[in-house]
Scaffold this motif. Sequence first.
Motif, mmCIF file in Angstrom:
data_model
loop_
_atom_site.group_PDB
_atom_site.id
_atom_site.type_symbol
_atom_site.label_atom_id
_atom_site.label_comp_id
_atom_site.label_asym_id
_atom_site.label_seq_id
_atom_site.Cartn_x
_atom_site.Cartn_y
_atom_site.Cartn_z
ATOM 1 N N VAL A 17 0.872 -1.174 0.000
ATOM 2 C CA VAL A 17 0.000 0.000 0.000
ATOM 3 C C VAL A 17 0.909 1.225 0.000
ATOM 4 O O VAL A 17 1.984 1.208 0.600
ATOM 5 C CB VAL A 17 -0.956 0.045 1.217
ATOM 6 N N ASP A 18 0.480 2.271 -0.698
ATOM 7 C CA ASP A 18 1.278 3.492 -0.798
ATOM 8 C C ASP A 18 0.331 4.643 -1.119
ATOM 9 O O ASP A 18 -0.624 4.472 -1.889
ATOM 10 C CB ASP A 18 2.340 3.361 -1.896
ATOM 11 N N ASP A 19 0.587 5.801 -0.525
ATOM 12 C CA ASP A 19 -0.302 6.954 -0.717
ATOM 13 C C ASP A 19 -0.021 7.733 -1.994
ATOM 14 O O ASP A 19 -0.749 8.677 -2.311
ATOM 15 C CB ASP A 19 -0.203 7.896 0.489
ATOM 16 N N ASP A 20 1.031 7.364 -2.724
ATOM 17 C CA ASP A 20 1.368 8.057 -3.970
ATOM 18 C C ASP A 20 0.378 7.661 -5.069
ATOM 19 O O ASP A 20 0.343 6.490 -5.474
ATOM 20 C CB ASP A 20 2.792 7.687 -4.390
ATOM 21 N N PRO A 21 -0.424 8.607 -5.580
ATOM 22 C CA PRO A 21 -1.407 8.266 -6.628
ATOM 23 C C PRO A 21 -0.756 7.686 -7.879
ATOM 24 O O PRO A 21 -1.353 6.859 -8.571
ATOM 25 C CB PRO A 21 -2.080 9.612 -6.939
ATOM 26 N N GLY A 22 0.477 8.102 -8.174
ATOM 27 C CA GLY A 22 1.152 7.622 -9.373
ATOM 28 C C GLY A 22 1.563 6.162 -9.306
ATOM 29 O O GLY A 22 1.921 5.571 -10.325
ATOM 30 N N LYS A 23 1.535 5.564 -8.112
ATOM 31 C CA LYS A 23 1.940 4.164 -7.969
ATOM 32 C C LYS A 23 0.760 3.197 -7.926
ATOM 33 O O LYS A 23 0.967 1.974 -7.931
ATOM 34 C CB LYS A 23 2.776 4.002 -6.690
ATOM 35 N N GLN A 24 -0.456 3.731 -7.850
ATOM 36 C CA GLN A 24 -1.614 2.861 -7.721
ATOM 37 C C GLN A 24 -1.756 1.947 -8.943
ATOM 38 O O GLN A 24 -1.566 2.363 -10.087
ATOM 39 C CB GLN A 24 -2.887 3.688 -7.536
ATOM 40 N N LYS A 25 -2.082 0.687 -8.664
ATOM 41 C CA LYS A 25 -2.286 -0.368 -9.667
ATOM 42 C C LYS A 25 -1.001 -0.740 -10.419
ATOM 43 O O LYS A 25 -1.048 -1.443 -11.427
ATOM 44 C CB LYS A 25 -3.375 0.030 -10.669
ATOM 45 N N MET A 26 0.153 -0.261 -9.926
ATOM 46 C CA MET A 26 1.433 -0.665 -10.501
ATOM 47 C C MET A 26 1.919 -1.920 -9.787
ATOM 48 O O MET A 26 1.298 -2.386 -8.823
ATOM 49 C CB MET A 26 2.457 0.466 -10.363
ATOM 50 N N GLN A 27 3.044 -2.470 -10.239
ATOM 51 C CA GLN A 27 3.609 -3.672 -9.637
ATOM 52 C C GLN A 27 5.093 -3.492 -9.364
ATOM 53 O O GLN A 27 5.788 -2.761 -10.086
ATOM 54 C CB GLN A 27 3.415 -4.893 -10.550
ATOM 55 N N ILE A 28 5.576 -4.141 -8.309
ATOM 56 C CA ILE A 28 7.001 -4.200 -7.995
ATOM 57 C C ILE A 28 7.347 -5.670 -7.774
ATOM 58 O O ILE A 28 6.756 -6.311 -6.895
ATOM 59 C CB ILE A 28 7.345 -3.389 -6.732
ATOM 60 N N PHE A 29 8.275 -6.204 -8.577
ATOM 61 C CA PHE A 29 8.641 -7.626 -8.496
ATOM 62 C C PHE A 29 7.403 -8.521 -8.607
ATOM 63 O O PHE A 29 7.310 -9.576 -7.973
ATOM 64 C CB PHE A 29 9.377 -7.947 -7.189
ATOM 65 N N GLY A 30 6.447 -8.087 -9.435
ATOM 66 C CA GLY A 30 5.246 -8.894 -9.633
ATOM 67 C C GLY A 30 4.211 -8.757 -8.537
ATOM 68 O O GLY A 30 3.141 -9.382 -8.614
ATOM 69 N N LEU A 31 4.495 -7.939 -7.524
ATOM 70 C CA LEU A 31 3.541 -7.745 -6.423
ATOM 71 C C LEU A 31 2.773 -6.450 -6.658
ATOM 72 O O LEU A 31 3.367 -5.406 -6.920
ATOM 73 C CB LEU A 31 4.280 -7.672 -5.086
ATOM 74 N N PRO A 32 1.441 -6.477 -6.547
ATOM 75 C CA PRO A 32 0.643 -5.290 -6.861
ATOM 76 C C PRO A 32 0.628 -4.271 -5.727
ATOM 77 O O PRO A 32 0.768 -4.610 -4.559
ATOM 78 C CB PRO A 32 -0.757 -5.879 -7.063
ATOM 79 N N ILE A 33 0.467 -3.004 -6.099
ATOM 80 C CA ILE A 33 0.200 -1.947 -5.125
ATOM 81 C C ILE A 33 -1.316 -1.877 -5.011
ATOM 82 O O ILE A 33 -2.010 -1.458 -5.936
ATOM 83 C CB ILE A 33 0.816 -0.615 -5.563
ATOM 84 N N LEU A 34 -1.830 -2.313 -3.874
ATOM 85 C CA LEU A 34 -3.257 -2.620 -3.721
ATOM 86 C C LEU A 34 -4.101 -1.434 -3.291
ATOM 87 O O LEU A 34 -5.335 -1.512 -3.316
ATOM 88 C CB LEU A 34 -3.416 -3.755 -2.701
ATOM 89 N N GLY A 35 -3.481 -0.336 -2.859
ATOM 90 C CA GLY A 35 -4.260 0.811 -2.415
ATOM 91 C C GLY A 35 -3.437 1.725 -1.534
ATOM 92 O O GLY A 35 -2.204 1.709 -1.570
ATOM 93 N N THR A 36 -4.114 2.544 -0.731
ATOM 94 C CA THR A 36 -3.459 3.490 0.168
ATOM 95 C C THR A 36 -3.580 2.995 1.607
ATOM 96 O O THR A 36 -4.200 1.966 1.873
ATOM 97 C CB THR A 36 -4.102 4.880 0.044
ATOM 98 N N ARG A 37 -3.011 3.765 2.536
ATOM 99 C CA ARG A 37 -3.044 3.340 3.945
ATOM 100 C C ARG A 37 -4.479 3.194 4.463
ATOM 101 O O ARG A 37 -4.743 2.377 5.343
ATOM 102 C CB ARG A 37 -2.247 4.310 4.801
ATOM 103 N N ASP A 38 -5.404 3.999 3.911
ATOM 104 C CA ASP A 38 -6.803 3.915 4.359
ATOM 105 C C ASP A 38 -7.457 2.596 3.968
ATOM 106 O O ASP A 38 -8.500 2.234 4.520
ATOM 107 C CB ASP A 38 -7.609 5.085 3.784
ATOM 108 N N ASP A 39 -6.853 1.895 2.999
ATOM 109 C CA ASP A 39 -7.406 0.610 2.548
ATOM 110 C C ASP A 39 -6.902 -0.573 3.365
ATOM 111 O O ASP A 39 -7.301 -1.712 3.117
ATOM 112 C CB ASP A 39 -7.059 0.377 1.064
#
Length: 615
Positions: A169-191
């Motif tokens: 999870v990350d609060d940066d809007p530009g990283k939403q729905k991206m992947q790192i090492f095949g692992l998805p960025i699933l949302g923000t801290r509120d999620d």
Amino acid sequence: MRLRVFMLLGDAALVNLAYYCALLLRFEGSIPSKYLYGYLDVALVVTAVSLGSLYVHDLYNRIWKYASTDDLLAIIRAVTVSTVGVAVIGYFSPSPLPRSIPILGWMFNILFIGGSRFVWRLLVDRLSEPRQTVRARKALIVGAGDAGATVARELRHHRAAEIWPVGFVDDDPGKQKMQIFGLPILGTRDDIPRLVQQHGIEEIIIAIPSAPGEVIREIVSICKATPAKLKIVPAVYDLIDGKVTVSQIREVELEDLLGREPVSIDMEEIAGYLGDQVVMVTGAAGSIGSELCRQICRFHPGRLVAVDFSENGLFELEMELKESFPQVPLSVELADIREKRRIERLMEEYRPAVVFHAAAHKHVPLMEIHPEEAVKNNIIGTRNVAEAAARVGVKTFVLISTDKAVNPTSVMGATKRVAEMIIQHLDRVSDTRFAAVRFGNVLGSRGSVIPVFKRQIEKGGPVTVTHPDMVRYFMTVSEAVQLVIQAGAMARGGEVFVLDMGKPVKIVDLARDLIRLSGFEPDKDIKIEFTGIRPGEKLFEELLTAEEGVTATRHRKIYIAKNNCIDTETIEMMLGELNRDDKFSNADSARDFLSRFVPSYRPYHKHVAATRSFG
């Protein structure tokens, strides 16, 4: 060796395949016999030149399982050098090749040779990549930056971790729905609460080492509403080399909620005054002293001399330093700084270039009961060490002082103020650069409030706080020591350095945070009781007197208190009294001494009498 032979043979085949493909491309699939046989005439030399260039560029001495962009650049350099050689060979050949062949061959060689290495890496990674086991605990990583990516990679390749990262999870809007090492960025801290329930998350790892305490506090508050276990990557100044490993991931502690900006220090300047020098630390077995020893060792001193009067503490420190820094010459000396002759012998024996004087009695209520002992240790002990240092020509002497030395109302604070006065006087009359560093409370140090709170919570409460409005400055031990060492490098003599302690913190807020981190609700599961201000304590501490003010230094977290004029005659009178053996035989004589030389100090006779009678 067998692998290198296999790679040489494989590269020989790939080099010739590259030039064959270059000819095919150049002649659109139909190579004239003249040029095909012309290449075959020089094929052996071309192969030798190409393999020689690859060998010279150390491409057969690399572990390709860890291939990176640096290795790709090495391949490009090697192929470029060999291509120049092939162009020269082609030019002087009896059957010259078209001028485009070396260029096309360069492209195909990079593709084939570089591609073979990275295909090998992909195969090894795929075959060796651990799969999620039934026992592995699912983890959510908070923070999709460098630290978060490192944690994810470490967890996926660390078989003993038994933790499987599900995503970020990350609060940066530009990283939403991206992947790192095949692992998805699933949302923000509120999620986080929703994701914990949706994915069956068992552990949440906060991987934002540079985040301020307010951010960590907010994330912890969100995570506490879930059943997941909470862990954190240490702050940047707690990481030895700035790199994150699985073993460094730990439980969230109170220090994280007070998170402060990482300290930047001038490594070159520090190495210049500590490297290859004999460095002495007094009070070496204490919280500040032991951390000083650890950090000094990282700058490769010629010898570290650790002095303390605690036998067990000194033994444990010696074992730790010999294991962690075996290359650093170490001497441990069991000595009492109140014994002048013993300290003089140590100074004569080692003749240190730098001395950090951290030895002191520091517990405020205890020193109110035993002021004579505080004077003997904090004042006479400091005078003994400082005068001995000046006598043998120590270059830099740094006294560890405290914010309680400012307008002191306690015995401990008053003795530290006198210690500052002594080293400022010695700076004027000797060649040694004397300086003091003044800062507030150190989190987690021996006898500090946090270990006391933890013990009270373990017993089920209540947690005792002296006053609801009591505030203190706090700093982690690693941060404080880094700044002390930096201040030592900046010392020119006579300064009282003041560290930027940030914002003061309410003690009752610390208690509530610690209760929550322990899994309880304050005032519900664990009660908080207010016991009243103890003798010698103030509701708030000051880092400067009204007369001092500060001067900025080149380091934004270190300031210099403007010197008050210290009357030489008064100091010499005070030093004369310190030389009398019978001067501090009782508590009243010690309080009288402090009252005369530290005007703001007012003794607490009534409390002390009661404590001695009923304690």
